[in-house]
Write a protein that holds these residues in place. Sequence first.
Motif, mmCIF file in Angstrom:
data_model
loop_
_atom_site.group_PDB
_atom_site.id
_atom_site.type_symbol
_atom_site.label_atom_id
_atom_site.label_comp_id
_atom_site.label_asym_id
_atom_site.label_seq_id
_atom_site.Cartn_x
_atom_site.Cartn_y
_atom_site.Cartn_z
ATOM 1 N N THR A 108 -26.973 -50.258 25.866
ATOM 2 C CA THR A 108 -27.505 -49.362 24.845
ATOM 3 C C THR A 108 -26.347 -48.611 24.208
ATOM 4 O OG1 THR A 108 -29.536 -49.088 26.124
ATOM 5 C CG2 THR A 108 -29.116 -47.484 24.371
ATOM 6 N N ILE A 109 -26.283 -48.658 22.898
ATOM 7 C CA ILE A 109 -25.255 -47.937 22.158
ATOM 8 C C ILE A 109 -25.953 -46.813 21.393
ATOM 9 C CG2 ILE A 109 -23.387 -48.087 20.475
ATOM 10 C CD1 ILE A 109 -22.969 -49.863 22.975
ATOM 11 N N ASN A 110 -25.706 -45.564 21.806
ATOM 12 C CA ASN A 110 -26.309 -44.400 21.156
ATOM 13 C C ASN A 110 -25.344 -43.711 20.201
ATOM 14 O OD1 ASN A 110 -28.813 -44.636 22.473
ATOM 15 N ND2 ASN A 110 -27.995 -43.618 24.278
ATOM 16 N N ARG A 165 -20.717 -59.241 23.204
ATOM 17 C CA ARG A 165 -21.352 -60.539 23.430
ATOM 18 C C ARG A 165 -22.477 -60.373 24.431
ATOM 19 N NH1 ARG A 165 -19.548 -65.994 26.630
ATOM 20 N NH2 ARG A 165 -19.356 -64.508 28.330
ATOM 21 N N LEU A 166 -23.600 -61.030 24.163
ATOM 22 C CA LEU A 166 -24.693 -61.147 25.124
ATOM 23 C C LEU A 166 -24.715 -62.597 25.572
ATOM 24 C CD1 LEU A 166 -25.595 -58.817 23.064
ATOM 25 C CD2 LEU A 166 -27.837 -59.183 24.035
ATOM 26 N N PHE A 167 -24.494 -62.850 26.848
ATOM 27 C CA PHE A 167 -24.545 -64.203 27.392
ATOM 28 C C PHE A 167 -25.992 -64.455 27.789
ATOM 29 C CE2 PHE A 167 -23.447 -67.551 30.536
ATOM 30 C CZ PHE A 167 -22.749 -68.376 29.681
ATOM 31 N N CYS A 168 -26.769 -65.006 26.862
ATOM 32 C CA CYS A 168 -28.236 -64.985 26.921
ATOM 33 C C CYS A 168 -28.872 -66.052 27.795
ATOM 34 C CB CYS A 168 -28.803 -65.094 25.518
ATOM 35 S SG CYS A 168 -28.342 -63.722 24.465
ATOM 36 N N GLY A 169 -28.173 -66.631 28.735
ATOM 37 C CA GLY A 169 -28.781 -67.609 29.621
ATOM 38 C C GLY A 169 -29.805 -66.985 30.552
ATOM 39 N N ASN A 170 -29.755 -65.685 30.720
ATOM 40 C CA ASN A 170 -30.701 -64.936 31.551
ATOM 41 C C ASN A 170 -31.213 -63.743 30.752
ATOM 42 O OD1 ASN A 170 -30.576 -66.246 34.267
ATOM 43 N ND2 ASN A 170 -28.411 -65.854 33.964
ATOM 44 N N ASN A 171 -32.225 -63.085 31.275
ATOM 45 C CA ASN A 171 -32.814 -61.942 30.576
ATOM 46 C C ASN A 171 -31.745 -60.895 30.295
ATOM 47 O OD1 ASN A 171 -34.711 -60.290 29.452
ATOM 48 N ND2 ASN A 171 -35.442 -59.496 31.400
ATOM 49 N N ILE A 172 -31.544 -60.578 29.013
ATOM 50 C CA ILE A 172 -30.463 -59.690 28.622
ATOM 51 C C ILE A 172 -30.832 -59.013 27.310
ATOM 52 C CG2 ILE A 172 -29.211 -61.495 27.386
ATOM 53 C CD1 ILE A 172 -26.643 -60.341 28.515
ATOM 54 N N SER A 173 -30.433 -57.747 27.136
ATOM 55 C CA SER A 173 -30.805 -57.048 25.906
ATOM 56 C C SER A 173 -29.711 -56.085 25.468
ATOM 57 C CB SER A 173 -32.114 -56.279 26.095
ATOM 58 O OG SER A 173 -31.926 -55.220 27.018
ATOM 59 N N LEU A 174 -29.682 -55.853 24.163
ATOM 60 C CA LEU A 174 -28.784 -54.884 23.554
ATOM 61 C C LEU A 174 -29.592 -54.064 22.571
ATOM 62 C CD1 LEU A 174 -25.990 -53.684 22.720
ATOM 63 C CD2 LEU A 174 -25.857 -55.552 21.060
ATOM 64 N N THR A 175 -29.516 -52.725 22.690
ATOM 65 C CA THR A 175 -30.180 -51.823 21.758
ATOM 66 C C THR A 175 -29.134 -50.921 21.139
ATOM 67 O OG1 THR A 175 -32.190 -51.846 23.103
ATOM 68 C CG2 THR A 175 -31.976 -50.071 21.489
ATOM 69 N N THR A 224 -32.223 -60.501 23.484
ATOM 70 C CA THR A 224 -32.808 -59.649 22.454
ATOM 71 C C THR A 224 -31.774 -58.651 21.949
ATOM 72 O OG1 THR A 224 -34.974 -59.792 23.507
ATOM 73 C CG2 THR A 224 -34.654 -58.015 21.938
ATOM 74 N N VAL A 225 -31.685 -58.532 20.627
ATOM 75 C CA VAL A 225 -30.857 -57.521 19.981
ATOM 76 C C VAL A 225 -31.778 -56.677 19.113
ATOM 77 C CG1 VAL A 225 -28.980 -57.081 18.357
ATOM 78 C CG2 VAL A 225 -28.830 -59.028 19.918
ATOM 79 N N VAL A 226 -31.786 -55.354 19.323
ATOM 80 C CA VAL A 226 -32.584 -54.435 18.504
ATOM 81 C C VAL A 226 -31.626 -53.414 17.907
ATOM 82 C CG1 VAL A 226 -34.449 -52.740 18.473
ATOM 83 C CG2 VAL A 226 -34.609 -54.728 19.979
ATOM 84 N N VAL A 227 -31.594 -53.333 16.575
ATOM 85 C CA VAL A 227 -30.741 -52.368 15.887
ATOM 86 C C VAL A 227 -31.648 -51.336 15.229
ATOM 87 C CG1 VAL A 227 -28.929 -52.037 14.165
ATOM 88 C CG2 VAL A 227 -29.006 -54.162 15.490
ATOM 89 N N ASN A 228 -31.726 -50.139 15.827
ATOM 90 C CA ASN A 228 -32.574 -49.061 15.313
ATOM 91 C C ASN A 228 -31.817 -48.115 14.393
ATOM 92 O OD1 ASN A 228 -34.948 -49.766 16.769
ATOM 93 N ND2 ASN A 228 -34.011 -48.933 18.610
ATOM 94 N N GLY A 229 -30.522 -48.065 14.535
ATOM 95 C CA GLY A 229 -29.711 -47.154 13.742
ATOM 96 C C GLY A 229 -28.251 -47.461 13.914
ATOM 97 N N GLY A 230 -27.439 -46.626 13.336
ATOM 98 C CA GLY A 230 -26.007 -46.859 13.411
ATOM 99 C C GLY A 230 -25.571 -47.861 12.375
ATOM 100 N N SER A 231 -24.382 -48.402 12.559
ATOM 101 C CA SER A 231 -23.815 -49.360 11.624
ATOM 102 C C SER A 231 -23.318 -50.570 12.388
ATOM 103 C CB SER A 231 -22.653 -48.708 10.866
ATOM 104 O OG SER A 231 -21.993 -49.658 10.076
#
Length: 146
Positions: free
Chosen positions: A41-43, A56-66, A91-98
């Motif tokens: 999580t990047i706040n 990098r997200l190595f998505c072979g397993n359950n992994i997320s970035l917010t 999963t990548v979710v971008v709610n804010g930031g740049s």
Amino acid sequence: YANNTIRNEGDFTLTSGTIENTTPAGGATYCIDNYAGSSCTINGGKVINENTLAIRLFCGNNISLTVNGGEISSIWAQNPTTNKAEEVKGTVVVNGGSVTTVYYENYTTVKVAPAASAAVVPYGAGSDNTEMTTEDGYSVYRFCHN
């Protein structure tokens, strides 16, 4: 081969400060490299890599970035399973930031909220079966598809 600033195998949250990898291009040189079952999580703060990719997200397993805030030069949702729908997605979710660029591969999920200034482009062989979500109030600033 690998020269990563942080190898995340758990739950990582950045609230301020700068994480930068200045290693010349070539090999695995990420600021934050996320592995099996991890969440990131990047706040706030900055994650910058001028030579290769920042996160990098190595998505072979359950992994997320917010991403809720901060500044990120690039994100790569890598799916090493080569087009197997039954494999666990990243999963990548971008709610804010740049976020300057999000590279994604097959069977990943990318959500971008209107508060975020993000460009989304395909990576590698294409983006078949990638879930690109534009929910109520969500929009994609740029979406290119092979």
